[in-house]
Design a protein around this motif. Structure first.
Motif, PDB file in Angstrom:
ATOM      1  N   ASP A 173      12.325 -15.286   1.342  1.00 39.99           N
ATOM      2  CA  ASP A 173      12.085 -14.081   2.138  1.00 39.99           C
ATOM      3  C   ASP A 173      12.383 -14.318   3.611  1.00 39.99           C
ATOM      4  O   ASP A 173      13.016 -13.480   4.268  1.00 39.99           O
ATOM      5  N   ASN A 174      11.940 -15.445   4.139  1.00 40.71           N
ATOM      6  CA  ASN A 174      12.211 -15.766   5.545  1.00 40.71           C
ATOM      7  C   ASN A 174      13.702 -15.983   5.786  1.00 40.71           C
ATOM      8  O   ASN A 174      14.237 -15.575   6.814  1.00 40.71           O
ATOM      9  N   PRO A 224      21.301  -9.438   2.619  1.00 38.81           N
ATOM     10  CA  PRO A 224      20.744 -10.718   3.078  1.00 38.81           C
ATOM     11  C   PRO A 224      20.022 -11.522   1.994  1.00 38.81           C
ATOM     12  O   PRO A 224      20.110 -12.748   1.988  1.00 38.81           O
ATOM     13  N   MET A 225      19.342 -10.851   1.065  1.00 40.99           N
ATOM     14  CA  MET A 225      18.657 -11.593   0.006  1.00 40.99           C
ATOM     15  C   MET A 225      19.673 -12.291  -0.892  1.00 40.99           C
ATOM     16  O   MET A 225      19.499 -13.456  -1.250  1.00 40.99           O
ATOM     17  N   LEU A 226      20.739 -11.581  -1.244  1.00 43.33           N
ATOM     18  CA  LEU A 226      21.790 -12.183  -2.071  1.00 43.33           C
ATOM     19  C   LEU A 226      22.454 -13.337  -1.322  1.00 43.33           C
ATOM     20  O   LEU A 226      22.682 -14.407  -1.901  1.00 43.33           O
ATOM     21  N   MET A 227      22.743 -13.145  -0.044  1.00 43.99           N
ATOM     22  CA  MET A 227      23.383 -14.201   0.753  1.00 43.99           C
ATOM     23  C   MET A 227      22.469 -15.426   0.873  1.00 43.99           C
ATOM     24  O   MET A 227      22.937 -16.561   0.790  1.00 43.99           O
ATOM     25  N   ALA A 228      21.178 -15.175   1.061  1.00 44.16           N
ATOM     26  CA  ALA A 228      20.225 -16.287   1.156  1.00 44.16           C
ATOM     27  C   ALA A 228      20.166 -17.052  -0.155  1.00 44.16           C
ATOM     28  O   ALA A 228      20.155 -18.291  -0.172  1.00 44.16           O
ATOM     29  N   GLY A 251      19.557 -11.284   7.563  1.00 41.66           N
ATOM     30  CA  GLY A 251      19.730  -9.856   7.786  1.00 41.66           C
ATOM     31  C   GLY A 251      19.457  -9.422   9.208  1.00 41.66           C
ATOM     32  O   GLY A 251      20.300  -8.785   9.850  1.00 41.66           O
ATOM     33  N   GLU A 252      18.281  -9.775   9.707  1.00 41.99           N
ATOM     34  CA  GLU A 252      17.849  -9.278  11.024  1.00 41.99           C
ATOM     35  C   GLU A 252      18.457 -10.049  12.189  1.00 41.99           C
ATOM     36  O   GLU A 252      18.789  -9.460  13.208  1.00 41.99           O
ATOM     37  N   THR A 311      28.689 -17.219  11.706  1.00 40.70           N
ATOM     38  CA  THR A 311      27.604 -16.255  11.895  1.00 40.70           C
ATOM     39  C   THR A 311      26.444 -16.804  12.719  1.00 40.70           C
ATOM     40  O   THR A 311      25.902 -16.092  13.551  1.00 40.70           O
ATOM     41  N   ALA A 312      26.057 -18.040  12.488  1.00 42.00           N
ATOM     42  CA  ALA A 312      24.849 -18.572  13.132  1.00 42.00           C
ATOM     43  C   ALA A 312      25.128 -19.445  14.349  1.00 42.00           C
ATOM     44  O   ALA A 312      24.260 -19.599  15.204  1.00 42.00           O
TER      45      ALA A 312
END
Length: 197
Positions: A45-46, A60-64, A52-53, A101-102
């Motif tokens: 979840d985090n 974002p859940m799928l990517m995570a 996502g955020e 991205t990061a």
């Protein structure tokens, strides 16, 4: 000329140990990916919230889940040398995604330990700012803390978090992609021998 031929012969004999390089790459990379993947999956979840955020990634859940699974299971596979070339692909994609991205907006360096200009650093402002903040933090800690205890196991630094590590891991994975897990100390080698005979 004869001396050079003998030296070349010795150099060629060293290829008998060519399995050491991919083995060491695997042993270096595997725990990094296993721990990163485990961290993502155990706090899904985090991780999804961050993707996502903070990063603005779609689904974002799928990517995570995909990033965590690629790192965790890919790390295990690389450790034992199983389908190493195949697992290198999603791990390289993950490193490209992480870099773009990061980390991209933070420039090249992960740790801003110098203000020297380097041709591949595009965020010198962050290096100078991080060095200034690091120096200020050191002064504050020296004045108000037990600085020798705080730095007993390492110096104080500021993480700039550029693409340096993601790019380095990508290059190491690229070597494993092209050369495989290596001989003798990998399941790929023994499975390949079994299939050939």
């Amino acid at each position: 000329m004869n001396f050079l031929c003998k030296l070349q012969g010795l150099l060629d004999k060293s290829r008998q140990l060519d399995f050491i390089a991919p083995l060491l790459l695997r042993l270096f990379l595997a725990p990094i990916f296993i721990l990163a993947g485990y961290g993502k999956l155990s706090s899904l979840d985090n991780t999804a919230y961050y993707f996502g955020e903070m990063l603005g990634m779609p689904a974002p859940m799928l990517m995570a889940l995909l990033a965590g699974a690629a790192e965790f299971f890919g790390g295990i596979a690389i450790l034992i040398g199983l389908a190493t070339r195949w697992f290198a692909i999603p791990l390289m994609v993950t490193m490209i995604m992480a870099a773009t991205t990061a980390h991209w907006e933070n420039g090249w360096h992960a740790l801003p330990e110098t203000t020297l200009t380097v041709p591949w650093e595009w965020r010198m402002d962050m290096i100078e700012g991080a060095v200034e903040r690091r120096d200020m933090a050191r002064e504050i800690l020296k004045e108000h803390g037990n600085y020798s205890w705080l730095t007993e196991y390492g110096s104080i630094t500021i993480l700039k978090n550029g693409i340096e590590f993601a790019a380095t891991y990508f290059i190491m994975l690229l070597v494993l992609f092209f050369h495989g897990a290596g001989r003798y100390v990998s399941l790929d080698y023994w499975i390949g021998r079994k299939l050939v005979t």
